[in-house]
Design a protein around this motif. Sequence first.
Motif, PDB file in Angstrom:
ATOM      1  N   LYS A  43       0.815  -1.195   0.027  1.00  0.00           N
ATOM      2  CA  LYS A  43      -0.015  -0.058  -0.129  1.00  0.00           C
ATOM      3  C   LYS A  43       0.897   1.035  -0.073  1.00  0.00           C
ATOM      4  CE  LYS A  43      -4.352   1.839   2.151  1.00  0.00           C
ATOM      5  NZ  LYS A  43      -4.896   1.801   0.956  1.00  0.00           N
ATOM      6  N   GLY A  44       0.281   2.241  -0.811  1.00  0.00           N
ATOM      7  CA  GLY A  44       1.307   3.626  -0.904  1.00  0.00           C
ATOM      8  C   GLY A  44       2.173   3.472  -2.033  1.00  0.00           C
ATOM      9  N   LYS A  45       2.411   2.717  -2.647  1.00  0.00           N
ATOM     10  CA  LYS A  45       3.123   2.249  -3.950  1.00  0.00           C
ATOM     11  C   LYS A  45       2.318   2.206  -5.250  1.00  0.00           C
ATOM     12  CE  LYS A  45       7.354   0.639  -1.857  1.00  0.00           C
ATOM     13  NZ  LYS A  45       8.341  -0.793  -1.903  1.00  0.00           N
ATOM     14  N   VAL A  46       2.821   2.494  -5.964  1.00  0.00           N
ATOM     15  CA  VAL A  46       2.176   2.080  -7.447  1.00  0.00           C
ATOM     16  C   VAL A  46       2.709   0.585  -7.688  1.00  0.00           C
ATOM     17  CG1 VAL A  46       2.192   2.622 -10.037  1.00  0.00           C
ATOM     18  CG2 VAL A  46       2.254   4.475  -8.248  1.00  0.00           C
ATOM     19  N   ALA A  72      14.119  -1.142 -12.434  1.00  0.00           N
ATOM     20  CA  ALA A  72      15.358  -0.479 -12.310  1.00  0.00           C
ATOM     21  C   ALA A  72      15.258   0.691 -12.486  1.00  0.00           C
ATOM     22  CB  ALA A  72      16.602  -1.154 -12.483  1.00  0.00           C
ATOM     23  N   LYS A  73      14.726   1.269 -13.555  1.00  0.00           N
ATOM     24  CA  LYS A  73      14.279   2.604 -13.923  1.00  0.00           C
ATOM     25  C   LYS A  73      13.085   2.980 -13.476  1.00  0.00           C
ATOM     26  CE  LYS A  73      15.848   0.738 -18.722  1.00  0.00           C
ATOM     27  NZ  LYS A  73      15.135   0.348 -20.052  1.00  0.00           N
ATOM     28  N   LEU A  74      12.348   2.547 -12.822  1.00  0.00           N
ATOM     29  CA  LEU A  74      10.911   3.148 -12.265  1.00  0.00           C
ATOM     30  C   LEU A  74      11.198   3.454 -10.633  1.00  0.00           C
ATOM     31  CD1 LEU A  74       8.622   0.591 -13.903  1.00  0.00           C
ATOM     32  CD2 LEU A  74       9.039   2.854 -14.506  1.00  0.00           C
ATOM     33  N   ASP A  75      10.451   4.677 -10.359  1.00  0.00           N
ATOM     34  CA  ASP A  75      10.750   5.303  -9.127  1.00  0.00           C
ATOM     35  C   ASP A  75       9.311   4.838  -8.322  1.00  0.00           C
ATOM     36  OD1 ASP A  75      13.371   6.285  -9.042  1.00  0.00           O
ATOM     37  OD2 ASP A  75      12.591   8.079  -9.734  1.00  0.00           O
ATOM     38  N   ASN A  76       9.225   4.378  -7.010  1.00  0.00           N
ATOM     39  CA  ASN A  76       8.009   4.162  -6.298  1.00  0.00           C
ATOM     40  C   ASN A  76       7.039   3.305  -7.106  1.00  0.00           C
ATOM     41  OD1 ASN A  76       6.768   4.464  -3.827  1.00  0.00           O
ATOM     42  ND2 ASN A  76       5.289   5.924  -4.881  1.00  0.00           N
ATOM     43  N   VAL A  77       7.557   2.482  -7.971  1.00  0.00           N
ATOM     44  CA  VAL A  77       6.785   1.442  -8.660  1.00  0.00           C
ATOM     45  C   VAL A  77       7.315  -0.097  -8.184  1.00  0.00           C
ATOM     46  CG1 VAL A  77       5.911   0.528 -10.917  1.00  0.00           C
ATOM     47  CG2 VAL A  77       6.137   2.947 -10.693  1.00  0.00           C
ATOM     48  N   GLU A  78       6.436  -0.851  -7.871  1.00  0.00           N
ATOM     49  CA  GLU A  78       6.623  -2.422  -7.341  1.00  0.00           C
ATOM     50  C   GLU A  78       6.089  -2.977  -8.691  1.00  0.00           C
ATOM     51  OE1 GLU A  78       6.043  -5.357  -3.873  1.00  0.00           O
ATOM     52  OE2 GLU A  78       6.553  -3.244  -3.492  1.00  0.00           O
ATOM     53  N   ILE A  79       6.990  -3.915  -9.077  1.00  0.00           N
ATOM     54  CA  ILE A  79       6.318  -4.638 -10.134  1.00  0.00           C
ATOM     55  C   ILE A  79       6.388  -6.196  -9.632  1.00  0.00           C
ATOM     56  CG2 ILE A  79       6.789  -5.747 -12.324  1.00  0.00           C
ATOM     57  CD1 ILE A  79       8.248  -3.172 -13.375  1.00  0.00           C
ATOM     58  N   LEU A  80       4.969  -6.709  -9.725  1.00  0.00           N
ATOM     59  CA  LEU A  80       4.841  -8.026  -9.382  1.00  0.00           C
ATOM     60  C   LEU A  80       4.561  -9.198 -10.696  1.00  0.00           C
ATOM     61  CD1 LEU A  80       2.130  -7.133  -6.623  1.00  0.00           C
ATOM     62  CD2 LEU A  80       4.646  -7.317  -6.311  1.00  0.00           C
ATOM     63  N   THR A  81       5.194 -10.052 -10.721  1.00  0.00           N
ATOM     64  CA  THR A  81       4.868 -11.067 -11.795  1.00  0.00           C
ATOM     65  C   THR A  81       3.962 -12.196 -11.044  1.00  0.00           C
ATOM     66  OG1 THR A  81       6.386 -10.532 -13.148  1.00  0.00           O
ATOM     67  CG2 THR A  81       5.468 -12.749 -13.391  1.00  0.00           C
ATOM     68  N   ASP A 135      -2.795   2.271  -8.723  1.00  0.00           N
ATOM     69  CA  ASP A 135      -2.051   3.528  -8.017  1.00  0.00           C
ATOM     70  C   ASP A 135      -1.774   3.414  -6.568  1.00  0.00           C
ATOM     71  OD1 ASP A 135      -4.379   4.377  -6.891  1.00  0.00           O
ATOM     72  OD2 ASP A 135      -4.792   5.860  -8.247  1.00  0.00           O
ATOM     73  N   SER A 136      -1.370   4.360  -5.899  1.00  0.00           N
ATOM     74  CA  SER A 136      -1.162   4.416  -4.340  1.00  0.00           C
ATOM     75  C   SER A 136      -2.201   4.451  -3.579  1.00  0.00           C
ATOM     76  CB  SER A 136       0.006   5.466  -4.229  1.00  0.00           C
ATOM     77  OG  SER A 136      -0.243   6.589  -4.354  1.00  0.00           O
ATOM     78  N   GLU A 160       4.165   3.114 -19.355  1.00  0.00           N
ATOM     79  CA  GLU A 160       3.741   4.434 -19.442  1.00  0.00           C
ATOM     80  C   GLU A 160       2.670   4.648 -18.228  1.00  0.00           C
ATOM     81  OE1 GLU A 160       3.973   8.350 -19.693  1.00  0.00           O
ATOM     82  OE2 GLU A 160       5.435   7.021 -20.880  1.00  0.00           O
ATOM     83  N   ALA A 161       1.731   3.796 -18.257  1.00  0.00           N
ATOM     84  CA  ALA A 161       0.415   3.682 -17.145  1.00  0.00           C
ATOM     85  C   ALA A 161       1.297   3.965 -15.786  1.00  0.00           C
ATOM     86  CB  ALA A 161      -0.335   2.812 -17.315  1.00  0.00           C
ATOM     87  N   ALA A 162       2.255   2.900 -15.699  1.00  0.00           N
ATOM     88  CA  ALA A 162       2.781   2.959 -14.294  1.00  0.00           C
ATOM     89  C   ALA A 162       3.598   4.231 -13.956  1.00  0.00           C
ATOM     90  CB  ALA A 162       3.860   1.734 -14.380  1.00  0.00           C
ATOM     91  N   LYS A 163       4.143   4.847 -15.034  1.00  0.00           N
ATOM     92  CA  LYS A 163       5.119   6.092 -14.785  1.00  0.00           C
ATOM     93  C   LYS A 163       4.253   7.194 -14.405  1.00  0.00           C
ATOM     94  CE  LYS A 163       8.699   4.828 -17.866  1.00  0.00           C
ATOM     95  NZ  LYS A 163       9.167   4.881 -19.198  1.00  0.00           N
ATOM     96  N   SER A 164       2.935   7.142 -14.818  1.00  0.00           N
ATOM     97  CA  SER A 164       1.878   8.343 -14.912  1.00  0.00           C
ATOM     98  C   SER A 164       1.121   8.111 -13.642  1.00  0.00           C
ATOM     99  CB  SER A 164       1.175   8.495 -16.143  1.00  0.00           C
ATOM    100  OG  SER A 164       0.418   7.563 -16.298  1.00  0.00           O
ATOM    101  N   ALA A 165       1.117   6.785 -13.246  1.00  0.00           N
ATOM    102  CA  ALA A 165       0.214   6.747 -11.909  1.00  0.00           C
ATOM    103  C   ALA A 165       0.803   7.294 -10.683  1.00  0.00           C
ATOM    104  CB  ALA A 165      -0.103   5.109 -11.512  1.00  0.00           C
TER     105      ALA A 165
END
Length: 166
Positions: A43-46, A72-81, A135-136, A160-165
């Motif tokens: 919670k609180g992260k994209v 590695a290029k994304l700030d405050n974005v957590e990627i889950l597979t 989003d967060s 792009e959606a992750a970066k703009s969220a």
Amino acid sequence: MAEVTFKEKPVTLMGNQVSVGDSAPDFTVLANDLSEVKLSDSKGKVRLISVVPSIDTGVCEQQTRRFNEEAAKLDNVEILTISVDLPFAQKRWCAAEGIDNLQVLSDHRDLSFGNNYAVAIEELRLLSRSIFVIDSNDKVTYVEYVSEVTNHPDYDAALEAAKSAQ
């Protein structure tokens, strides 16, 4: 409901489809050490959730590698597979492939994610390839149900959606 095919044959997706603007349903999946992971844990992260049928197939491997590189290029974005592969197989695959910038999680136990996001394929007990950005504030801001499970998702649109969220 999204119409989805697997090798050009229609499949049935179980659960309620998620749409942009919805509150993201929580879920419980397993990490590679068998600990439970919930959406609410981040919670609180994209969150960008990359859904694959099986980590050990060509398109799924490419999808996971691509998002691992982008993480590695994304700030405050957590990627889950998320897949239904066993956690042990996921751990072995990640170690062999050097996947360390994202979490690879298993929905094999009870299809909690698959049913809550309508990506569980009834006929195969696999997950349908899809992407979700949350989003967060736990609102769904991007959804892609890939219409043919063996095809790639739209990586650029998802990133792009992750970066703009927010």
